[in-house]
Design a protein around this motif. Sequence first.
Motif, mmCIF file in Angstrom:
data_model
loop_
_atom_site.group_PDB
_atom_site.id
_atom_site.type_symbol
_atom_site.label_atom_id
_atom_site.label_comp_id
_atom_site.label_asym_id
_atom_site.label_seq_id
_atom_site.Cartn_x
_atom_site.Cartn_y
_atom_site.Cartn_z
ATOM 1 N N VAL A 193 3.770 9.702 0.564
ATOM 2 C CA VAL A 193 2.874 9.379 1.681
ATOM 3 C C VAL A 193 2.263 8.001 1.487
ATOM 4 N N ASN A 194 1.832 7.696 0.261
ATOM 5 C CA ASN A 194 1.282 6.366 -0.020
ATOM 6 C C ASN A 194 2.334 5.271 0.145
ATOM 7 N N LEU A 195 3.563 5.564 -0.222
ATOM 8 C CA LEU A 195 4.645 4.593 -0.033
ATOM 9 C C LEU A 195 4.899 4.333 1.450
ATOM 10 N N LEU A 196 4.798 5.399 2.255
ATOM 11 C CA LEU A 196 4.984 5.242 3.702
ATOM 12 C C LEU A 196 3.822 4.489 4.331
ATOM 13 N N ALA A 197 2.630 4.637 3.745
ATOM 14 C CA ALA A 197 1.457 3.945 4.289
ATOM 15 C C ALA A 197 1.478 2.454 3.985
#
Length: 305
Positions: A193-197
């Motif tokens: 999720v952090n990578l997508l953000a």
Amino acid sequence: MSILIQAILPVSALLVLGYLIKRFALPDVGSWKALEWLSYFVFAPAILATSIMETDLAGAPVLEMGSVLVIVSLGVVALILITGRFLRISRTRLSSMTQGGIRFNVFIGLTIASVGFGSTGVAVFAIAAAILAPFVNLVAVATLTVLNPDAAGFWAKRLVKEVFANPLIAGCAIGIALNLLNIDLPDALAVPVNLLAAPALACGTIVAGAGIVLTFDFKESLAVLFTVVVKLLVLPAAAVLLARTMGLHGLEVTMIALVCALPTGPGTYMLAMRMGGDAKLMASITGVQTLVSAATIPLILTLVQ
């Protein structure tokens, strides 16, 4: 000057980069639609959810801050809609002016809060953003739905559909729920999720830059100017006055001023594209506000101190 260099100027540079890439390197519309889809449905919801769920809401005057932000935002929406009706501005153009009058670029705000006010400033700003982001997203979707000419006769049904299916609102709702329930995502979910953000700001801003049109007619120039004045000057000034009237002071007032003085975010262009707003006008408002805010944000923060 450090705030401008580290926050506003880089975003302006990405807008220019998107404009240049679209005009001279990648004019294919299909490629930009794909990047727009990724930004709107994947990257933007991820950054909203992670930002809100990591905000500490304990001990802050959340009710007072929320009241100020909601009241002044509704006041600006009313001002824009009444002015638009009086001047006979088209519905699609009016919907983009409304977005430009209340939505904000959270990434610029977080950077300014960090550079200028440290970790405490980031925490207070995040609370203000966590309150305001879902509300203005909801208002933006509602306004676009009601003002879309194609929605006449069934706007209520479309409003419900667009609100509950809107990925930006979904991202805010997930972040708030995880925050209130004090749920930490396991690493298996948190890491992706952090990578997508991470690419949300760059991709969203480049897409907005690709849609910028630097030549607009007289009526569009007036719409851009009006929205710039309302968003960057009227909204923060009204928010500061109301905040002090309600007994807020210090950093809370400063962060309320900051979140209201921010230029509109790149997500406004994508929302206008997907919901039948005036995307061309929206991109122009986004670009001009971002450039002008380099002067107005320091002015507003200096006057608040």
